[in-house]
Design an enzyme around this catalytic site. Sequence first.
Site, short mmCIF file in Angstrom:
data_model
loop_
_atom_site.label_atom_id
_atom_site.label_comp_id
_atom_site.label_asym_id
_atom_site.label_seq_id
_atom_site.Cartn_x
_atom_site.Cartn_y
_atom_site.Cartn_z
CG ASP A 75 -9.14 5.42 -3.38
OD1 ASP A 75 -9.51 4.05 -3.12
OD2 ASP A 75 -8.49 5.34 -4.39
CG ASP A 76 -7.99 2.08 -0.11
OD1 ASP A 76 -7.84 2.88 -0.99
OD2 ASP A 76 -7.69 0.91 -0.24
CG ASP A 117 1.40 5.59 -1.01
OD1 ASP A 117 2.41 6.38 -1.37
OD2 ASP A 117 1.66 4.44 -0.90
O1 LIG Z 1 -1.80 7.65 -3.89
P1 LIG Z 1 -1.30 6.46 -5.07
O2 LIG Z 1 0.16 6.22 -4.80
O3 LIG Z 1 -2.00 6.55 -6.47
O4 LIG Z 1 -2.17 5.04 -4.54
C1 LIG Z 1 -3.35 5.19 -3.78
C2 LIG Z 1 -4.26 4.05 -4.65
O5 LIG Z 1 -3.63 2.85 -4.63
C3 LIG Z 1 -4.40 1.89 -4.17
O6 LIG Z 1 -5.24 1.34 -5.21
P2 LIG Z 1 -4.55 0.05 -6.19
O7 LIG Z 1 -4.29 0.84 -7.53
O8 LIG Z 1 -3.80 -0.66 -5.63
O9 LIG Z 1 -6.13 -0.86 -6.78
P3 LIG Z 1 -6.97 -1.44 -5.66
O10 LIG Z 1 -7.72 -0.31 -5.03
O11 LIG Z 1 -7.91 -2.22 -6.68
O12 LIG Z 1 -6.45 -2.38 -4.87
C4 LIG Z 1 -5.24 2.72 -3.31
O13 LIG Z 1 -6.80 1.99 -3.16
C5 LIG Z 1 -5.56 3.87 -3.86
O14 LIG Z 1 -6.54 4.00 -4.92
O1 LIG Z 2 -3.01 -2.01 0.53
C1 LIG Z 2 -2.42 -0.89 0.49
N1 LIG Z 2 -1.64 -0.23 1.10
C2 LIG Z 2 -0.91 1.20 0.99
O2 LIG Z 2 -0.41 1.61 1.90
C3 LIG Z 2 -1.02 1.41 -0.37
N2 LIG Z 2 -0.40 2.49 -0.90
C4 LIG Z 2 -0.72 2.40 -2.20
N3 LIG Z 2 -1.61 1.52 -2.46
C5 LIG Z 2 -1.59 0.76 -1.40
N4 LIG Z 2 -2.33 -0.49 -1.07
MG LIG Z 3 -7.37 1.84 -5.21
#
Ligand SMILES: O=P(O)(O)OC[C@H]1O[C@H](OP(=O)(O)OP(=O)(O)O)[C@H](O)[C@@H]1O
Ligand SMILES: O=c1[nH]c(=O)c2nc[nH]c2[nH]1
Ligand SMILES: [Mg+2]
Length: 164
Positions: free
Chosen positions: A97-98, A101
Amino acid sequence: MTPYSKDFPVSWEELHRNARALSWRLLEQGPWKGIIAITRGGLVPAAILCREMDIRLIDTICIVSYSGDAGEAAMKQGELSVLKGVEGDGEGFILIDDLVDTGRTAQKVRDMLPKAHFATIYAKPAGKPLVDTFVTEVSQDTWIRFPWDMEYTFSTPLADRHAK
Ligand SMILES: O=P(O)(O)OC[C@H]1O[C@H](OP(=O)(O)OP(=O)(O)O)[C@H](O)[C@@H]1O
Ligand SMILES: O=c1[nH]c(=O)c2nc[nH]c2[nH]1
Ligand SMILES: [Mg+2]
């Protein structure tokens, strides 16, 4: 109000460099059967990892939680919703994952694939204990801005912002 008071913009170049650094670390811990990207944020890191590591088997877990499009709405986490999972326990697979958080997404995917190796580019302190390998830590009150969420635009000089 959101818990984020700092902005951390990431360029394509920086993202690419960090994803290659992550590839090095993961190569040392292989061999790997394949990569499972957590959509959507894990897709670009997965593309870089599979190129660097010569991995051809790529699957996805499709999960959504932060569902707003922009501004503060995008910074609020809702219910986690899994649109697509994968078979098995994840043994021998990298789960990418990127970022982590709060760690809620990480906990969910770990429950689904307990034997997968969970890797991210960025980690905030609350989610860090759930990650096996990551590259860069940022503080919990930082919102990371990924290059796919940004565009070039005029920047107000600091002195003008200070005057207001
Ligand atoms: O640790 P957490 O608080 O759970 O947050 C982390 C997740 O939030 C973001 O995804 P998002 O749900 O925004 O979807 P996306 O990847 O489709 O943008 C990010 O890419 C992680 O997958
Ligand atoms: O683009 C993002 N940046 C963040 O820091 C983050 N945390 C949760 N989801 C996120 N998405
Ligand atoms: Mg995500």
